[in-house]
Each structure stands twice: as C-alpha cells, then as structure tokens.
Scaffold this active site. Structure first.
Site: not given
Length: 726
Positions: A535, A52, A91
């Site tokens: 992350w 992403p 993301d």
C-alpha cells in the site's frame, strides 16, 4: 441517399455486440486512442491517476464499474479541450503474489524460503505477476475503455522502486519514521503484520471458544477473580487483570452445585456466570479502583520473573466495559493493544525492552511456553482448556459466534501480536490530513465528510514494514544496535556509499550490500530485512509512475495534484488513505482535486460475488449477449455511482437494452428512412448547413433546438460536478 448515412437494418437483424466489435476493429486499425493523444498533446492538461490492480486475477464487475467511470470522465475531459494521459498501472508486489507462490510450492514459513533462497523465490514471483496481463488488456479494451497499456507503470520497475526510496527518505528526514514495538494484526499464514486498514478489510462471522477462568487471591485463595476470554491461547501469557475503576464490582457466594465458590465480578455482568439472582448471595460491594493492586495466583509460571515488575496484580483502566464478559479482563500485553498500553503504564513491561513473545511468525508456541511448544495457537485452545480444567481453574467453557478479522489474502484468522515494525507517524498529522481532505471534492460527498473523515480522526501510526521477500526493500542500513542508521534515497546514493554497481532494487540484488560505518572500527551497516507494505507503493504512485524527482520534475509539479481519481468505497481505508497520508507528509496538500467513489457490486442475492459459489454471470458473456454499452450504462446509472451497493441483475441489463437502446435504434432507423424518402421524393441531397441553423420559424424545429441546447447545458453542468448518475 446521403453518403453519410447507411441504411439501418431491422432490430432483430442487428447484434449490438457485433456492431461494437466493428467499431473496436476500426479503432485498432486507425490506432484512434494514441492518435487522439498525439493530437491533443499541446492542450491544457487534465491529470488522472489510475489505481493499480493486482494482476494475479481477472477483472470483476467492481473493476469494470470503476473503469467505466474513469473512461467516461477522461473521455469527457478530452472532448472538452484537454490532453488526458491515461496510463494503466499494475500492483505487482506483496502478499497476493507471494501467497500464490506459497500455495503452489508448499511454502509454510521463512525456513522454507531460506531453503529455496530469496533469489529463486523472487524469480517465481516475477514469473506470475503478469500472468493475466493480456486477459486484462483484452477485457478492458472490449469494454470500450481507452487506457494506455503501452506506456504503463509497474511497481516492480527499478525506476518506480527508486522513487519509493525517495519518498521514504523524505519522510525519514522529516522525522516521520521510527522503529517501535506494537501489538498489530498479524497473519500467521503469511508470517507478516498487517496495517489496521488491511485488517479491517475481511471481517467474518466465526465460532470461537468462550471461557471463564478463576484467579485466586494470594492472601485469600478461597476468593477468586473471574475473567472471560475468547482467546484461551493468550492465557499462558497473562500478566495482570484489569477492572474499570469507576464501575461497581461485587463479591458473591454461589449457591448452586455448579457455582458454589466465592467470586469477584462486575455487578452488571453477574449474568455471565449465574442464570438467576437466587443462585448467589452478595457478600460485599466495591468500586473497581478499590481492587487495584490485589495480587493473585498466576495461571502459569512461564513469566514468573515478571512478578518483580508488578505482574499478577489487579490494574485499572476505563477501556473495560459492561457489555460482555465478566468486567474483569485478563491482560496478555504481547497480544492485545489495550493490554500492552495498560501494562506499559503500570511498568509491568517496558517500552524499550524486546517483547518476550512466546509465539513465532507462523503462529506456533515457542519458549518459554513449554507445555504447548510447537503447537499453532488456534490448535492449542482445546489443550489449554483441558489443562486449566484439570487444575481447577476453569469456571465455564462454551462457544461463541462473533465477527472476527481474517487475513484479506490467505482468508485465515488474524491474531494480535507485539512485533517490531517501522512506522510512519500519522497520528501527529491528523489535523493536516483533515484540512487536506477538506480541500477535495467527492461524489458522493457524505463518504468524504463521514466515513473518510472519521477514519482520518482515528488514524494510527502506519506500520509500513513487512517481513516478506517480493517487494520494494526498505532502504535503511543499520548497525546491530540500531544506534547508527543510514536512509538511502536513490540508486546513485547507494552506489556512492557502498562502492557497488546497482541495477535492480529487489532483495536478492541488494541484501548483500553493506555500507561502511561512520564510526571507526565498527562493523559495516547492513540493510534491515523488511520490505514495504504494497500500500505504501501504490500510495506513492503519483511520484513513482513518472520517476519523480529524478525525471519530469517540472512536468509533475505543474500537474499535481491530479484533477481526478475514482475507485470503490473500500479504498477509503486503502488507496485514498495512503495517497493522502503520503501527499500530506511530503507537500502538505491533497494528491487529487476530484474523486468519484463507487459502491460495491454484489451478487443478485446480496452476497459477495464468489467464483466458488458461481453466483454471478461472467462479464464477457454479458457483453457478448447485450453489448458493452448496455453493461456500461447499467453500471453508471446504478446506485453504485452514488456510493451505494448494487445487486447485479443480468435481467436489468437486458431491460436497459429493450427500454433504451432498441428505442434509440428505432428512432434513428426512422430518421434514416425519412432522409431516404425525402431525397427520393424531393430529388435533393439531405445535407447539414450550419448557416441556416436556428433560423427556422417552424415551432417544432425551434422546440427541438431549444430542448437540445437545454440538454447540452445540463450535461456540461452535471459533468462539471462529476454527477454521472444524472
């Protein structure tokens, strides 16, 4: 003429880009991509994970390169008899989003967020996360990539966040989660610690102070140890001096006007403070270990109470080298990893004690450092140097150019600072990580065997907590003393434990929720304030994108690990790493089977592409001039598909058009003209008949068929090996 063939105009009357637009219009009209997915749904599955991107900026050449690689491989998988689900991912949490809000609204620290309120702050973040989403879809589609935007996943979806809670709770139950104090890279601009792999993403050449300070021996004040540092702001926190036990040290008497004192320094580093051998006399030699335990006068009195714990003495450790400085390293354990470890081993600080860290989250000095209270550490350097000069403790002051880590988001220098964090135990998994890595296939292979394997061998425990707001909250409810901890693994579990209805998992929706203590009479447990490192969210995407294990459990387990992933070489310390850590911890196996890692796309001059410098052409302008196919072929035929860096040259895209696409078009045009001539002269339709294929005795026909079959065989062989560059 045959109905299948249309006349081909001359090259100078054709726009390659215009022809692509017609094809895209046809795909859109017939909904070709989704129709293909429907047609292939009963075939065997080829699983692909899309890493992403952040939607806070527009796609650059790095995205286009990786996207083209993904498109080529997944189209090939579809065309060779597989069903290939291709979901686009976003993301949406973390520093990239928060930093934009902080800049726009003048937010300088936690106090400003508290004034605004987390609810308002998160609403602002939510408002910009998909700002460029439609631009992404337009650009990605224009480049011919088939990817499903309708059935996307976003890390902000509550069901995605719930799967992240499940992942974390599984790791917690396996004993892989702990709270600890650790010296970590810290961004004062973003008020949060960064993981080791984040801190390695943005090194820059910068200029810093270079100072040598004297530390008089208590029992012999005319003799001084000399220590060098490039971070004068750490000197108020000095608790020890460290020497290498096996190396040679000397006591020397200076003979110049500038250096006329008596100094103890590593013999190999006399050059740090003396220009010539004639500038000093050697009075005595020692091994480093002979200096251990010698007490010296502290620079400041802020930590005077630490003297009873063994502070302000010489300690020994082999990390001290002869490569730079004076061979005497000042120890500020709250601001250096090695310093912390060494002082811990000597009992100067204790593992379970809260660090007395005199620097706050914004990088400003706080008590007990009274002289510089409220000043940012980087601004305090000149003041500290000035004060030490006035006290006669400054031996040398200079500037040094060196490579230093900067925050990957705010582009400000990082500091190293002891902070409480929640960690995943990675160090104890090293052998398993290396074994799982061995079970994967990479193109090019050297990135897996060298760069990635070396990173795994040096893997540190992973700090997954961030002192931020817009992210997936860490699902730990704790007592004030941390003796009672409840890790929640689902929305249903939180509702059961708390008795409250939960619809969204962001901080503003759950921070108020408490869980009754299991110990009678104790106050209720409150959630810790931290959120996950983004992350950790992207590394959990194989499970979270399908809401595993709450939905599609069997379907996921049948298709895991993925057949294929692809991203840039910078992800060896990012997404590839976090995917592997989480997958190994959960299931003891790798998360993917095959991986193509591409090199970086740089500007023509070899510099990083920069909007500010305008050192690269706009990708859409290149597509409009030469067509997406020319750009795609240029990228997939470049050194970057072999993991090397590519200097992007627009002229090379044009050359590819001239040398490949135009000859192809001319050859096809000639063929169509010959068909037209044949049908006119022979008065016959030119049509394909499979029954006569391969039966011609004409040597040219046989050579053409043979060559075509050899080509097909080669393409299948190379695509099976993921070697796009051949």
């Amino acid at each position: 003429m045959s109905e299948r063939l249309e006349p081909v105009p001359e090259v100078d009357k054709i726009s390659f880009s215009g022809e692509e637009e017609k094809v895209l219009e046809l795909w859109k009209k017939l909904d070709v991509f989704h129709s293909c997915l429907k047609q292939s749904k009963d075939r065997s599955r080829f699983t692909f994970y899309d890493g992403p991107p952040f939607a806070t900026g527009l796609p650059h050449y790095g995205h286009i390169l990786a996207g083209t690689i993904k498109d080529v491989v997944t189209r090939w998988a579809h065309q060779t008899g597989h069903h290939v689900e291709r979901r686009f991912g976003w993301d949406t949490h973390g520093l990239p989003v928060e930093y934009e809000i902080d800049k726009t609204h003048g937010i300088n620290g936690p106090e400003d967020v508290a004034k605004m309120g987390i609810k308002k702050y998160n609403e602002l973040c939510r408002g910009i996360v998909m700002r460029y989403a439609s631009d992404w879809e337009t650009i990605v589609s224009r480049l011919g990539r088939w990817i499903d935007f309708r059935n996307d996943y976003k890390t902000l979806y509550p069901w995605y966040m719930e799967s992240i809670w499940w992942v974390f709770s599984e790791l917690y139950q396996k004993g892989l989660v702990y709270r600890g104090f650790k010296v970590m890279p810290f961004s004062t601009a973003c008020s949060t610690p960064l993981s080791n792999f984040e801190s390695g993403q943005n090194y820059k050449d910068t200029q810093d102070p270079s100072v040598v300070i004297n530390f008089p021996i208590l029992d012999e004040p005319e003799v001084v140890f000399v220590a060098w540092t490039t971070t004068p702001w750490t000197l108020p926190s000095n608790l020890a001096l460290c020497v290498n036990p096996e190396m040679d040290y000397v006591k020397v008497k200076g003979k110049t006007d500038e250096r006329n004192g008596t100094y103890i320094i590593m013999e190999a580093r006399l050059c740090q403070i003396f220009k010539n051998e004639a500038d000093y006399d050697v009075l005595q030699k020692y091994k480093g270990k002979e200096l251990e335990g010698i007490r010296y006068q502290p620079l400041f009195d802020y930590f005077k109470q630490k003297e009873s714990d063994g502070a302000f003495k010489v300690v020994c450790d082999s990390y001290v080298t002869s490569e730079s400085g004076t061979g005497v390293v000042h120890q500020a354990p709250y601001f250096g990893e090695d310093d912390y470890r060494v002082c811990l081993s000597y009992g100067i600080i204790k593992r379970d004690e809260e660090p007395v860290c005199p620097v706050d989250d914004a990088g400003r000095f706080v008590l007990p450092v009274t002289d510089f209270n409220g000043i940012h550490v980087k601004e305090a350097d000149p003041e500290i140097i000035k004060l030490l000069r006035s006290r006669g403790r400054l031996v040398q002051s200079d500037r040094i150019n060196h490579s230093y880590p900067f925050c990957w988001r705010s582009d400000t220098p990082l500091i190293y600072r002891a902070v409480p964090s929640w960690f995943i135990r990675v160090e104890q998994m090293q052998e398993k990580l290396l074994a799982c890595n061995e079970r994967t296939y990479w193109v090019p292979g050297f990135v897996k065997d060298k760069r990635f394997a070396n990173w795994l061998r040096d893997a540190r425990d992973w700090a997954v907590s961030r002192k931020r707001y817009w992210g997936t909250p860490i699902p730990l409810w704790v007592s004030e003393d941390f003796n009672e901890i409840v890790c929640v693994g689902s929305i249903a579990e939180l509702e059961k434990l708390s008795g409250e209805k939960v619809t969204d998992l962001h901080r503003d929706n759950i921070d108020h929720i408490t869980i009754p203590s299991a110990k009678p009479g104790n106050p209720p447990l409150k959630r810790i304030s931290e959120v996950f490192d983004c992350w950790f969210e992207s590394g959990s995407m194989p499970y979270a994108q399908v809401h595993y294990p709450f939905e599609k459990k069997r379907e996921f387990e049948d298709c895991f690990p993925a057949d294929f992933i692809a991203e840039g070489i910078d992800q060896t310390r990012g997404w590839f790493y976090t995917l592997l850590v989480i997958s190994t911890a959960l299931f003891g196996k790798p998360p993917f089977k095959n991986l193509i890692v591409n090199g970086l796309v740089l500007a023509e001059d070899g510099q990083k592409m920069s909007k500010r410098k305008k050192n690269y052409p706009d990708p859409i302008e290149v597509v409009n001039k030469y067509g997406a196919d020319a750009l795609r072929l240029y990228l997939t035929n470049s050194p970057s598909v072999r993991g090397e860096n590519l200097r992007f040259k627009e002229a090379d895209v044009f050359n590819l058009l001239k040398e490949v696409f135009i000859p192809w078009l001319n050859a096809y045009r000639f063929f169509v003209q010959q068909v037209e001539r044949y049908e006119k002269d022979e008065d016959e339709k030119f049509e394909f008949e499979e029954s006569v294929m391969g039966k011609s005795n004409n040597v040219m026909d046989r050579w053409i068929l043979s060559f075509t079959q050899s080509l097909l065989s080669f393409v299948h062989q190379e695509m099976a090996a993921y070697r796009l560059y051949t």
